[in-house]
Design an enzyme around this catalytic site. Structure first.
Site, short mmCIF file in Angstrom:
data_model
loop_
_atom_site.label_atom_id
_atom_site.label_comp_id
_atom_site.label_asym_id
_atom_site.label_seq_id
_atom_site.Cartn_x
_atom_site.Cartn_y
_atom_site.Cartn_z
N LYS A 104 -9.13 23.36 -0.10
CA LYS A 104 -7.79 22.70 -0.61
C LYS A 104 -7.12 24.29 -0.75
CE LYS A 104 -6.29 20.94 -5.30
NZ LYS A 104 -6.77 20.48 -6.32
N SER B 245 -5.51 15.79 -7.44
CA SER B 245 -4.67 16.67 -6.68
C SER B 245 -5.35 17.21 -5.31
CB SER B 245 -4.27 18.08 -7.57
OG SER B 245 -5.51 18.70 -7.95
N SER C 32 -9.31 15.81 -10.45
CA SER C 32 -8.70 15.92 -9.20
C SER C 32 -9.76 16.13 -8.04
CB SER C 32 -7.82 17.26 -9.24
OG SER C 32 -6.75 17.40 -10.10
#
Length: 470
Positions: free
Chosen positions: A80, A156, A180
């Site tokens: 990420k 996220s 997330s």
């Protein structure tokens, strides 16, 4: 060799060991898949084909000599774009972050994966600074759901979830400050674990404080356990990191759930309205645990929704992460982020400490609860994936992403381990997630419970096989 994109990390390592295929084969297939899905799904901010193939070739030579560097040598992994990874910028989904600079340091979990021979495919999409439960940002645009391109991937860590679901690497490294990894894991039909806080070290420290965890996103619980065995070691840069685990998470999967004390809370005592098809799929998962010999009891934890306290902590963190920005840079922010920054700037130190008090009481109550129950099972989310490009479902009347994630953020406040396991689909064919929550430091029990669901076929979904089209 596109069939390699459907293999788990555990199976890839086994294949390397037996000489059935090489890391170069697997990495080339994963890169091809990533390039294929990118125009429609938008899972990646950046792919680094040249570096990935070079690392794959080095891995192949180590396997040829019978000297793998570690547990995931040659396995394709994505990261990420919140976590530092040397060799390229970490833009964090924001136009306010400059790409210039040395970018010569790895975050702890990235460093451990590198030491174990993982091959990094690239960086996955995130909303700006990871601030919300869906994935779109001023830098990268909207990330879409692998099962329906009109829907959100969640967030996220939405890019990571979409990449894993579609075969662009079996492992990804995500972060979770309020759900997330679990939110996109549920929406995209993969496994994701938020470990006990401090179990996976983090550096630099998150502006959102001790709400933010680093965790694995994977095809199944066995892959996540393998990844946890790599990334769980302490790092001196994280002052809040825990001591090394006492054993292997992968080795602990075989214990099963017979005799495990499972509490099932379908709606947190009626506090959450759960869609009927979601509730039915989760109940089937709970029945599967009972059939395996677990003692299952419907028992709600003694908690009330801590959303107001969470907002104080979360919005204050957003204000902190953007504190250095001038007026012109603030105009570049996601409008929703800019709004909560304004709210966060109004809270006082006493407001923040009062929210910490709520957090400590919630943790105390959950600690007592787990004296009776080994794990708590809930839906991961009360809904399935909604339309892409918005923070809340259309027509819901909700204002913020926390309005549709009531099962996830409370367990960031308590620092407990929590995982999502896919247990079916709704009437539209969209994945449904079941959440397994353990006591603090009970990561192994959470992984073992999830693995039992996979081993009996109750957990897990067939990945979307058709190539998504724009």
């Amino acid at each position: 060799m596109t069939e390699l994109t459907e293999l788990t990390a555990v199976r890839l390592v086994e294949g390397y060991r037996k000489g059935e295929f090489s890391p170069v084969d697997a990495v080339r297939a994963a890169l091809r898949r990533a390039e294929e899905i990118q125009p429609a799904v938008n899972a990646f901010v950046r792919l680094d084909e040249e570096a990935a193939l070079a690392r794959a070739a080095e891995s192949a030579e180590r396997w040829r000599r019978g000297e793998p560097a570690g547990l995931v040598d040659g396995v394709p992994v994505s990261v990420k774009d919140i976590l530092l990874m040397r060799g390229g910028p970490t833009l964090r989904g924001s136009r306010t972050v400059s790409a210039s600079g040395a970018w010569d340091e790895d975050a702890p979990a990235v460093a451990r994966l590198r030491e174990h021979g993982a091959v990094f495919l690239g960086r996955t999409t995130t909303p700006e600074f990871g601030w919300k439960g869906v994935t779109d940002s001023p830098v990268s645009g909207v990330t879409r759901n692998p099962y329906d391109l009109s829907r959100t991937s969640g967030g996220s860590s939405g890019g990571s979830a979409a990449a894993v679901a579609l075969g662009a690497g079996p492992l990804s490294l995500g972060t979770d400050g309020g759900g997330s990894v679990r939110i996109p894991g549920s929406f995209c039909g993969i496994f994701a674990l938020k470990p006990t806080y401090g179990r996976v070290p983090l550096y630099p420290a998150s502006a959102f404080g001790t709400l933010s965890h680093v965790g694995p996103m994977a095809r199944d619980a066995a892959d996540a356990a393998l990844m946890m065995d790599v990334i769980s070691g302490p790092d001196p840069r994280d002052w809040s990191g825990l001591a090394p685990p006492t054993g292997s998470y992968a080795d602990g999967l075989s214990g099963g759930v017979r005799g495990l004390r499972v509490a099932y809370s379908p709606s947190l005592g009626g506090q959450v309205a759960v869609r009927p098809d979601v509730a039915a799929a989760v109940r089937r998962g709970v029945e599967g645990l009972a059939a395996l010999g677990a003692y299952v009891e419907e028992a709600d934890p003694d908690v009330t929704d801590p959303v107001e306290a969470f907002h104080v902590l979360w919005f204050s963190g957003a204000a902190r992460v953007t504190q250095r920005l001038g007026a012109r840079q603030r105009e570049l922010l996601d409008p929703g982020l800019r709004e909560i920054v304004g709210l966060g700037e109004r809270f006082s130190a006493l407001d923040y400490l009062a929210a910490v008090d709520v957090r400590m009481e919630l943790g105390r109550r959950m600690g007592r609860y787990h004296e009776t129950y080994d794990v708590l099972v809930t839906p991961t989310l009360p809904i399935t994936a909604f339309e892409a490009g918005v923070e809340v479902p259309g027509g819901s009347g909700l204002r913020r992403w926390t309005g549709w994630t009531p099962f996830t953020y409370p367990f960031n406040m308590t620092q407990q381990p929590a995982a999502t396991v896919p247990v079916g689909v709704d009437g539209a064919g969209l994945p449904v997630g079941l959440q397994v929550v353990g006591a603090r430091h009970g990561d192994g029990v959470v992984l073992r419970t999830a693995h039992a669901l996979y081993a009996t076929g109750v957990g897990g979904l067939a990945p979307p096989r058709s190539s998504p089209r724009p």
